[in-house]
Structure formats: C-alpha cells, structure tokens
Write a protein that holds these residues in place. Structure first.
Motif, short mmCIF file in Angstrom:
data_model
loop_
_atom_site.label_atom_id
_atom_site.label_comp_id
_atom_site.label_asym_id
_atom_site.label_seq_id
_atom_site.Cartn_x
_atom_site.Cartn_y
_atom_site.Cartn_z
N CYS A 5 0.47 -0.68 0.49
CA CYS A 5 0.31 0.25 0.19
C CYS A 5 0.83 0.80 -0.06
CB CYS A 5 -0.96 -0.08 1.33
SG CYS A 5 -1.82 1.56 1.42
N CYS A 8 0.20 4.01 3.45
CA CYS A 8 0.32 3.63 5.05
C CYS A 8 1.50 2.29 4.58
CB CYS A 8 -0.63 2.78 5.24
SG CYS A 8 -1.33 1.23 4.55
N CYS A 52 -5.55 0.51 6.30
CA CYS A 52 -6.14 2.21 5.84
C CYS A 52 -7.18 2.52 4.81
CB CYS A 52 -4.55 2.24 4.96
SG CYS A 52 -4.38 3.04 3.41
ZN ZN Z 1 -2.36 1.06 3.44
#
Ligand code: ZN
Length: 392
Positions: A5, A8, A52
């Motif tokens: 990701c 995050c 997230c």
């Molecule tokens: Zn994330």
C-alpha cells in the motif's frame, strides 16, 4: 504488480476490480478521431488495503503521465460547480481568516479557485500545475498571483512560503500518497500556523453506487474518509475538520502541522469493517452493472435511438471505455467551450456544444453526474428539447 500500500506501507493489497486497455488520460484534448482512437492505453488493477482503507492501481505506470496545457478539466462553466467552489472560498475566508495571506495551490489547474480566493480575500497566490493556461477569466487578483507550469516537487517548490496550502482533486492522481503528504508537511517545517485544505472524490460512494465510471487510469489512488484522515495523522498533521460535500461526492479535509513528536488528538472514522463489506459487494456486482449498460446501449441502437452523454470529462471517458461503446452513441456534450471540436480518448467520440443538440435532437441524454441533472434539464428545455434524461 505492486502489492504494498503506497498510503500506509502495509503489504498484501486485496484485488477488487480490474479493467484492461483503458486510455491512460481522460482529459487531454485529442485533435482528431484517429489520435483519440490510438491514444496509449494501460491496465488498472484496483488493490484495497485492509489496514488503512485506501485503494490503488497495483499496475500503475507513472511513465504514462502526460499532463500538459492540453489537459482540460475546468468545471466552473457549471453554475452548480462554481457555486460549490465559492462556498468553499467563503469558508476559508470567514472561518479561517484567509485575508491578505500567502496561498500556495498544488495542482491549481487553470487557477480559477486560487484567483477567486485571492480576489475575494485580497490574498497573494502561487499556483503550481503543468496544465495551467494563462489569460483565462477576469480577476483583480491576476497581478498578485503567479503560476508555475510544473509538477509540484519538494526540490523546486518547497521554499515558497505559505499561510494556506490548497490541494484540490490532485491527490487521487498521485500514486505515492504517503510520500506526497509527508513532503507537504516537511516543506511547512516550523510554520505551525499554516493551514492545509485538501479535496478529493469519495470512494465509498463509488463502491456503494457501483459507479464504475469513477475508476480510471488517471486516478491511481482512491480514498474513503477514514483513509484520508489516517494519511494526514500519519504524516505529522492534526485534522481540524473532515467532511463530505458536493452531494457527498467529495471528501474535504482541513489540517494543521503538529510540532515534531506531538501526537494528534483527532478521532479517525473507524470505517474499515464497513468499507470492507462495501468493497466486497462492489467487486461482486460491478461486472453485472457494466453488462446492464451494454444491454441498454444495444437495445437503443436496435431501436434507432439517438443517444448522447452529457459530460465529456473523465467520467464520460471511463463510462464509454469500460462499457465498450462505439456507434451506439452519437456525441458527447460538454458545456466547457474549450473542449468542443475535440475527441474523447479511447472511443473517439466528438465533443460538441449543448447548442448543437438542437439539430441532433437526441432521444436519450445520459447525465454523467446526477448533481447537474436539473441544470441540464433547464438548458435543454431552453432549447425546446425534452429528451429522456437518465443520470448514471
Ligand atoms: Zn494502506
């Protein structure tokens, strides 16, 4: 495929949606049908982050980016949109006292928000955007605003002082979102009075409404409210306000930098479980919704109906390319005169003015954003037209 990701840093993104061979840009002006039909394409594999709530295109290729002055995204020709923009400016001036301040706008487009904010608040502005075109509009603030035709970068633009940093409809075009917001925080440094105001589309609505036309190559990052709040808190900001606007289509956030080492107190929208369920139902249901539109276009074509879409921006391009529409559609209509006579990337449909519909007399008008339906109905009625209006 990038399974980490970018918002995050967690590994293990979950694939939820996929579209192949879609145009890598939606708002670039194509001068000929041939150019539009042969426009470069790429793939989109939407990966959702369970940590997230952010989603990203796991196969996004930044080298496909070609933002330039041929990028035409202006929406303020619509009174509905310009009214919304003016309300945001009221808020910044009234609530946050943005008067006689220095404003920096990252991704300012043609500068209409910055110019109005500087005009009405007597502010000074710097706008940064590779698609800026000078000489549009008539603002008193033109002499107090400077525009830089570049993509924002920490190296080149971090020394520009700012009391307010504005960033509207830009973060969704950026893949390394954490790195970007962290850069904004770094450039603010010790100027703890600086306000950051950011606006982007809300992806929760896209999942819920199965709005597949809001997922396209230019947008490599997709946020829910919680995902956006988490991003700001993880980059050294305190969130002051976080809300939805423009018929709940957009997420808006106001934040201030925190001194180093100080923890934020804002409570994040705990939406992960709810979003996960919505994402799952979107993944299962979106192909059925796309097939439904394919059937409708086939049936209109069979019946000899004249069909147009209203809105030749990104939503229009994504709607047509995802469904795979060709001759079943007559034209794409847009109220932005700077788009008329150009062609839509991917499908090659010509963009025409609303007035040209008098001659074409469409049976069906597909409205690409329902928030404009009343405005469009009035405009059609003013030309003596009463086609079937369908908001997608
Ligand atoms: Zn994330």
């Amino acid at each position: 495929m990038n399974t980490t990701c970018p918002n995050c840093g967690t590994d293990g993104l979950e694939k939820v949606y996929e579209i192949s061979d879609i145009p890598t840009h939606s708002c670039l002006l194509m001068e000929t049908r041939e150019e539009a039909l042969s426009f470069p394409t790429g793939d989109l594999v939407l990966g959702w982050c369970g940590s997230c709530g952010h989603a990203s295109n796991m196969v996004f290729d930044i080298s496909m980016n070609a933002y330039s002055t041929k990028y035409e995204e202006v929406q303020t020709f619509s009174p509905v949109f310009s009214g919304f923009q003016s309300e945001l400016i009221d808020r910044l001036i009234e609530k946050h006292g943005v008067r006689e301040k220095q404003v920096v706008e990252i991704g300012c487009g043609k500068g209409e928000f910055l110019l109005e904010l500087c005009d009405r608040g007597n502010n000074t502005g710097v706008g940064i955007d590779p698609s800026f075109v000078p000489g549009r509009g008539d603002w008193n603030s033109q002499g107090r605003c400077r525009f830089i035709n570049e993509i924002y970068s920490a190296e080149r633009h971090s020394d520009i002082p700012a009391d307010l940093v504005v960033c509207r409809h830009t973060l969704e075009h950026i893949y390394p979102t954490h790195e970007f917001i962290q850069t904004v925080r770094k450039t603010i440094g010790d100027n703890l009075g600086t306000l950051v105001f950011l606006e982007i589309p809300d992806q929760q609505r896209v999942y819920t409404e199965r709005a597949f036309w809001d997922i396209y190559y230019e947008h490599c990052s997709y946020f829910t409210q919680g995902a956006l709040e988490r991003l700001f808190l993880s980059c050294g900001f305190e969130v002051l306000s976080s809300w939805k606007g423009f018929g709940d289509q957009y997420l808006l956030i106001e934040a201030r930098p925190l001194p180093e080492g100080q923890a934020p107190t804002f409570r994040v929208q705990e939406d992960l479980e709810e979003i996960q369920a919505i994402v799952k139902s979107f993944a299962e249901d979106a192909p059925r919704v796309v097939r439904g539109w394919q059937e409708r276009f086939k049936s209109w074509h069979r019946d000899g109906k004249r069909v147009v879409i209203w809105g030749a921006g990104s939503k229009g391009v994504a709607f047509l390319t995802t469904i795979g529409v060709g001759d079943e559609l007559g034209h794409a209509v847009d109220i932005n005169p700077h788009k008329h006579g150009y062609f839509m990337p991917g499908t090659g449909h010509e963009v025409v003015s609303p007035e040209s519909l008098v001659q074409y007399a469409p049976d069906v008008v597909l409205v690409m954003n329902g928030i404009y339906e009343d405005e469009i109905r009035r405009q059609l009625a003013g030309m003596g037209l009463e086609p079937q209006l369908i908001s997608v």
